[in-house]
Enzyme design. Structure first.
Site, PDB file in Angstrom:
ATOM      1  N   ASP A 154      41.810  44.905  49.351  1.00 29.57           N
ATOM      2  CA  ASP A 154      42.073  44.630  50.768  1.00 29.57           C
ATOM      3  C   ASP A 154      43.558  44.481  51.046  1.00 29.57           C
ATOM      4  O   ASP A 154      44.031  44.853  52.128  1.00 29.57           O
ATOM      5  CB  ASP A 154      41.331  43.366  51.219  1.00 29.57           C
ATOM      6  CG  ASP A 154      39.947  43.692  51.774  1.00 29.57           C
ATOM      7  OD1 ASP A 154      39.709  44.862  52.123  1.00 29.57           O
ATOM      8  OD2 ASP A 154      39.109  42.774  51.844  1.00 29.57           O
ATOM      9  N   HIS A 178      18.893  48.052  37.922  1.00 31.09           N
ATOM     10  CA  HIS A 178      18.533  47.351  36.694  1.00 31.09           C
ATOM     11  C   HIS A 178      18.536  48.286  35.496  1.00 31.09           C
ATOM     12  O   HIS A 178      18.900  47.892  34.386  1.00 31.09           O
ATOM     13  CB  HIS A 178      17.162  46.682  36.857  1.00 31.09           C
ATOM     14  CG  HIS A 178      17.224  45.396  37.608  1.00 31.09           C
ATOM     15  ND1 HIS A 178      16.169  44.895  38.341  1.00 31.09           N
ATOM     16  CD2 HIS A 178      18.231  44.493  37.734  1.00 31.09           C
ATOM     17  CE1 HIS A 178      16.523  43.747  38.881  1.00 31.09           C
ATOM     18  NE2 HIS A 178      17.755  43.480  38.535  1.00 31.09           N
ATOM     19  N   GLU A 208      44.843  38.243  50.153  1.00 29.41           N
ATOM     20  CA  GLU A 208      44.523  39.630  50.467  1.00 29.41           C
ATOM     21  C   GLU A 208      45.006  40.043  51.854  1.00 29.41           C
ATOM     22  O   GLU A 208      44.789  41.172  52.277  1.00 29.41           O
ATOM     23  CB  GLU A 208      43.010  39.850  50.350  1.00 29.41           C
ATOM     24  CG  GLU A 208      42.178  38.859  51.135  1.00 29.41           C
ATOM     25  CD  GLU A 208      40.709  38.883  50.770  1.00 29.41           C
ATOM     26  OE1 GLU A 208      40.240  39.868  50.179  1.00 29.41           O
ATOM     27  OE2 GLU A 208      40.015  37.889  51.073  1.00 29.41           O
ATOM     28  N   CYS A 217      42.060  40.209  41.070  1.00 28.62           N
ATOM     29  CA  CYS A 217      40.685  40.644  40.846  1.00 28.62           C
ATOM     30  C   CYS A 217      40.360  41.982  41.502  1.00 28.62           C
ATOM     31  O   CYS A 217      39.197  42.343  41.640  1.00 28.62           O
ATOM     32  CB  CYS A 217      39.692  39.582  41.311  1.00 28.62           C
ATOM     33  SG  CYS A 217      39.814  39.161  43.064  1.00 28.62           S
TER      34      CYS A 217
END
Length: 570
Positions: free
Chosen positions: A455, A188, A431, A502
């Site tokens: 991947d 955080h 992938e 992505c």
């Protein structure tokens, strides 16, 4: 020179200010029996003080950074109502006659050890939240100041760790950077540093505090993770020049932030961001991205003894969907196994987990689990533009069974009168090489493809991407990988659907022109690198990119591809 984890981009040069508190919460334990009534009163008063302090800080955070970041403090406040946390402290005072501060430190250290023992980085770094709340309780009990005093001059904060509330209380007019021995990119404190625009490097190691003294000059590079203590004149000059160039680029990226990702000859593509946790929403929206190309739903499942129920999942998905409004949010269904463990499912140990029981294979083997997630996703789709993406599909039968279960979830919700997006788009990750070679078949069954190069490279080249011994063999510039990417994109276009990417390649500026030329419709990467991708897109033409891609597909080696791109693409 030291090295840490780059968590918030930017170069900064300033004197060091060291915070000397240790990572552990432990206080000296009292061996003398205490007045339990008095100590329980001290704990109760401390909890109420902490609640008031955190509520005030939450209000300030909401004004400064928005409700998303303020939610971090809501989680801290929730700890104060957790019977397994404060309740256990009270029990130790009553049953073992411990001092209030000792009870707090013992319970805190147990929770911290539990979280830090977890494999998942996100869950591991939740130890910082426990540490933050516990330090506050102990300061309140001892009558200490909960606000740290800082000098009224520029400084780089160096500490064992920095908690979220400490980060929020930094004087923004003076702090030039944050460096910690502990922590990582999903803490955080790291998320807040990025939101506040403070360059930061975390996880620099236990020797950090031995090698950096207060007052010494420090250079930090929040992009590379490099730390240079007491730089010489030449190094100073080099980094001052880098900082000036970085500021120039920042101004350029800010100027084009709200402009479309469009080539000089009018071809439009879409720039999205990958997302790991809901707390990133505000920062990602502010960065100018057009939506989320990959939201990893597994953060809800990792390192816990029980599975999240439908309502818990729904709340998380709804939160993100609503935050982005009409901007698309692509949520990937549960993708665990391989290097991601899920204790709640007690997955079997496998000799080759990356080729084993993972992702969609688990979801289809446990339809009762999968249906809970699908129902939650569908319910959340009523509150924004949510898309569903299935990972690790290798067989057409898998995709059809996943779609059948999605239709079953829709039927259940209709029968219950629960609203959802009836036209919700469904896509799949590309992938696995076998799926890429059948892209024309899969394209008839989905609304979009998303290529996961991380991947895809691993499976195409038979290279474990986590193995340092063969790291030089892992490259998305391998001609075989590029041919598969091209084949997937072309198959999708023939079928009238779009393809995104992505993996890390999407954020690699060297690859931008190549991917444009191959016909990629959507780029999704880390928000910090997408402005550079946009600048590259806006400074090239589609005609030029296509010519470059055509030539690259004729090359035979990784080195040839990389050298050609360096010569022609930049």
């Amino acid at each position: 020179m030291l090295k840490g984890i780059p968590v918030s981009a930017g170069i900064s040069i300033a004197p060091v200010l060291r915070l000397t508190h240790e990572t552990a919460i432990t206080q000296a334990e009292s061996t003398t029996p205490v007045d339990t009534t008095q100590e329980l009163g001290l704990l109760s008063k401390s909890v109420e003080q902490a609640r008031e302090q955190l509520e005030k800080l939450k209000e300030q955070t909401e004004e400064q950074l928005g409700s998303e970041k303020a939610a971090i403090l809501s989680a801290h406040i929730a700890f104060l109502d957790d019977p397994a946390f404060v309740g256990e402290m009270s029990a130790l005072i009553e049953n073992q006659q411990l001092a209030a501060s000792t009870a707090v430190s013992q319970v805190a250290d147990q929770f911290i050890a539990l979280f830090e023992s977890m494999d998942d980085a996100y869950m591991k770094e939740r130890a910082d939240d426990i540490r933050d709340v516990s330090r506050r309780l102990i300061r309140n009990i001892s009558g200490g100041d909960t606000v740290i005093s800082y000098p009224e001059e520029p400084f780089i904060l160096v500490a064992w760790d920095v908690t979220p509330s400490e980060t929020l209380q930094l004087p923004l007019q003076y702090v030039r950077g944050i460096v910690t021995a502990k922590g990582g990119a999903t803490s955080h404190a790291a998320i807040l540093a990025r939101s506040l625009g403070i360059p930061a490097v975390m996880g620099a190691g236990d020797t950090l505090m031995e090698k950096v003294d207060s007052g010494s000059l420090l250079i930090i590079d929040g992009t590379s993770g490099q730390l240079i203590v007491s730089p010489d004149a030449d190094t100073m000059a080099t980094y001052q020049e880098k900082a000036a160039q970085e500021e120039k680029e920042r101004q350029l990226y800010e100027a084009i932030k709200d402009l479309p990702a469009e080539t000089t000859d009018g071809h439009r593509v879409h720039l999205m961001a990958n997302m790991a946790v809901p707390e990133e929403s505000d920062a990602l929206i502010a960065s100018g991205v057009e939506g989320i190309g990959l939201f990893r739903s597994e953060f809800l499942f990792m390192d816990r003894s029980t599975l999240p129920d439908e309502n818990e999942q729904f709340a998380a998905y709804k939160h993100v969907a609503a935050a982005f409004g009409d901007k698309p949010v692509i949520i990937r269904t549960l993708d665990v196994g391989g290097d991601k463990h899920l204790p709640a499912l007690a997955l079997p140990q496998e000799e080759n987990p990356f080729l084993g029981f993972r992702a969609m294979r688990i979801s289809l083997a446990r339809p009762e689990l999968f249906l809970v997630q699908l129902r939650a996703l569908l319910r959340a789709s009523a509150f924004g533009r949510l898309l569903i993406m299935f990972p690790m599909i290798s067989h057409l039968e898998q995709l059809r069974e996943a779609k059948r279960l999605l239709e079953q979830a829709k039927s259940e919700l209709r029968a219950e009168g629960i609203a959802f997006d009836e036209k919700i788009a469904v896509g799949m990750m590309m992938e696995i090489p076998g799926a890429c070679l059948q892209a024309d078949v899969f394209a008839k069954e989905v609304d979009f493809f998303s290529i996961g190069t991380n991947d895809l490279v691993q499976y195409t080249l038979a290279v474990d991407r986590m193995n340092a011994n063969i790291a030089e063999l892992y490259s998305y510039y391998h001609p075989a990988v590029l041919r598969l990417i091209s084949q997937v994109i072309q198959a999708s276009h023939r079928a009238g659907i779009w393809t995104g990417l992505c993996g890390e390649m999407a954020g690699d500026r060297l690859a931008t022109k190549l991917l444009l030329g191959l016909g990629l419709d959507e780029f999704s990467g880390a928000a910090s690198v997408m402005p550079k991708v946009k600048e590259r897109i806006r400074s090239t033409s589609l005609v030029e990119a296509k010519q470059l891609a055509e030539h690259v597909l004729t090359l035979s080696t990784v080195d040839e591809v990389v050298q050609y791109l360096k010569d022609k693409a930049l």
